[in-house]
Design a protein around this motif. Structure first.
Motif, PDB file in Angstrom:
ATOM      1  N   ASP B  49     -19.857  48.311  44.710  1.00 23.67           N
ATOM      2  CA  ASP B  49     -19.125  47.773  45.862  1.00 23.67           C
ATOM      3  C   ASP B  49     -19.724  46.447  46.319  1.00 23.67           C
ATOM      4  O   ASP B  49     -19.016  45.460  46.529  1.00 23.67           O
ATOM      5  N   MET B  52     -19.189  43.712  43.836  1.00 25.67           N
ATOM      6  CA  MET B  52     -17.843  43.145  43.867  1.00 25.67           C
ATOM      7  C   MET B  52     -17.666  42.208  45.059  1.00 25.67           C
ATOM      8  O   MET B  52     -17.048  41.135  44.929  1.00 25.67           O
TER       9      MET B  52
ATOM     10  N   ILE C 127      -7.027  45.898  44.403  1.00 21.67           N
ATOM     11  CA  ILE C 127      -8.394  46.222  44.820  1.00 21.67           C
ATOM     12  C   ILE C 127      -8.397  46.922  46.164  1.00 21.67           C
ATOM     13  O   ILE C 127      -9.070  47.929  46.354  1.00 21.67           O
ATOM     14  N   GLY C 136     -14.784  48.529  45.546  1.00 18.75           N
ATOM     15  CA  GLY C 136     -13.910  47.529  46.152  1.00 18.75           C
ATOM     16  C   GLY C 136     -13.335  48.060  47.434  1.00 18.75           C
ATOM     17  O   GLY C 136     -13.635  49.170  47.857  1.00 18.75           O
ATOM     18  N   GLN C 140     -13.316  42.979  49.818  1.00 22.30           N
ATOM     19  CA  GLN C 140     -13.268  42.378  48.489  1.00 22.30           C
ATOM     20  C   GLN C 140     -11.851  41.929  48.150  1.00 22.30           C
ATOM     21  O   GLN C 140     -11.631  40.805  47.669  1.00 22.30           O
TER      22      GLN C 140
END
Lengths: 85, 78, 239
Positions: B49, B52, C127, C136, C140
């Motif tokens: 996470d 990203m 996402i 994500g 993001q």
């Protein structure tokens, strides 16, 4: 199998190191940009193969984000160079 | 483990470069390299996470915003 | 001299932090107080409580959803401050910036950016809609959407975004977040209660309100960051 992973990890580490040398030493700014972009490409390959190593398919999304967006920074610097920003 | 050490050293080199470059565009490129390696490190430490988020912000947005700011001010540090 | 002083102050801070943190047993559950208690609770009960297999999402949007609202508000304030600062009325005689024509991008960049723009938007939507299943989420996905607008600004000189559309999107997303929180307060007794059925784990429509909240956050963050980019491109240049 382990030898293969070791070979791959050492190859990608060598690639990142060489790109970093180009980015650190490069006399002009385009050299540095190309060095960092090459580093990004090798990192994408690294992320994809590590997703296979960890055996998690969902980790591929991270590599996909970098592959989709990685060129925008290079494009920004290139447009600066031709005074287009 | 050695791999994380190598990447950390590379990140340190890029960070020192970002501090010492007089050409601010080169400093921005070094910042992009720091962000890239940070993303790979987060990924290696099994935090996809965060990796990203770092990739999405660091790949395009920060570089472009810094470049526009440099265009509006000046390229070389005085 | 100044560099030396700042370096020594930094070194002092680092040493102080290291000394003060060195005897705290991070992650050591054999100490007399179990400091991983909350983390263990999330690991054992997270999927059952929230229905989201991605535990980061479970913490961000279920256990600590109010903090997420604060986070989005901070980003909104930053975007607002930048907008106010950059739209400050300019002095007389400096208005020929817009007439100074920028060289257009090459054909490949122009067409390529127009071709990639909807695909990147779709990717951002993917996402943040799959935030509870894969890594994500809203932040993001929102930055990916803002990157798509950045690509359009870079590839097409003279591309403009309507600030009003951005503002309406952002406000609607924020209002959606707060209204869902208030409905949770009415149904379950506390703000941002997960009141919808959880569904089956690993399905797209599962985890109750989490996908709706993440869609709202994604649109809000995307609109805010795109507004920042549009403000940066919109104001004149002097270099």
């Amino acid at each position: 199998m382990t030898a293969l992973w070791l070979l791959f990890l050492s190859f990608s580490a060598a690639g990142i190191a060489l790109c970093l040398v180009r980015a650190a030493a490069g006399p002009t700014t385009p050299d540095r940009v190309v060095g960092v972009d090459g580093m990004a490409t090798i990192s994408i390959a690294l992320m994809v193969l590590l997703a296979s190593f960890f055996d998690r398919q969902v980790y591929l999304d991270v590599a996909l984000v970098y592959a989709v967006l990685g060129f925008i920074g290079v494009l920004a610097v290139a447009r600066y160079m031709e005074r287009g920003v | 483990m050695i791999y994380i050490a190598i990447l950390t050293v590379a990140m340190l080199i890029a960070g020192v470069g970002a501090y010492f470059f007089r050409d601010l565009i080169a400093a921005v490129v070094a910042c992009a390299a720091v962000s890239l390696i940070a993303s790979v490190l987060f990924y290696l430490l099994q935090a996809p996470d965060v990796a990203m988020a770092e990739a999405a912000i660091g790949a395009g947005l920060t570089t472009a915003i810094f470049v526009i700011a440099i265009r509006k001010t000046g390229r070389y540090e005085k | 001299m100044r560099a030396f002083v700042s370096f020594s102050v930094l070194a002092l801070i680092v040493v102080g932090l290291a000394l003060s943190l060195s005897h705290i047993p991070f992650g050591n559950s054999t100490a007399n107080t179990d400091r991983m208690h909350v983390a263990k609770y999330y690991l054992n009960n997270g999927v059952k409580d929230t229905g989201a297999p991605n535990l980061v999402t479970a913490v961000v949007l279920d256990y600590r959803a109010l903090d997420t609202l604060g986070e989005v508000t901070v980003l909104f304030i930053a975007s607002l401050g930048l907008g106010i600062f950059l739209s400050w009325p300019k002095k007389e005689g400096s208005e020929d910036d817009d007439k100074r024509g920028l060289p257009p991008a090459s054909l490949i960049v122009r067409r390529g950016s127009q071709f990639l723009f909807p695909l990147i938007l779709l990717f951002g939507g993917y996402i943040f809609l799959h935030g509870h299943l894969t890594p994500g989420g809203g932040f993001q996905g929102g930055s990916v959407i803002a990157s798509a607008f950045l690509l359009m600004f870079l590839g097409n000189t003279g591309y403009r975004l309507r600030q009003k559309t951005l503002a309406v999107t952002e406000s609607l997303a924020g209002i959606t977040f707060v209204i869902i929180g208030l409905i949770g307060l009415g149904v379950g007794g506390y703000f941002l209660n997960n009141f919808l059925p959880k569904g089956s784990v690993f399905a797209l429509f599962s985890a109750g309100v989490i996908p709706i909240l993440y869609a709202a956050i994604g649109l809000k963050v995307g609109a805010e960051l795109a507004g920042i980019v549009a403000n940066m491109f919109g104001s004149g240049s002097e270099g």
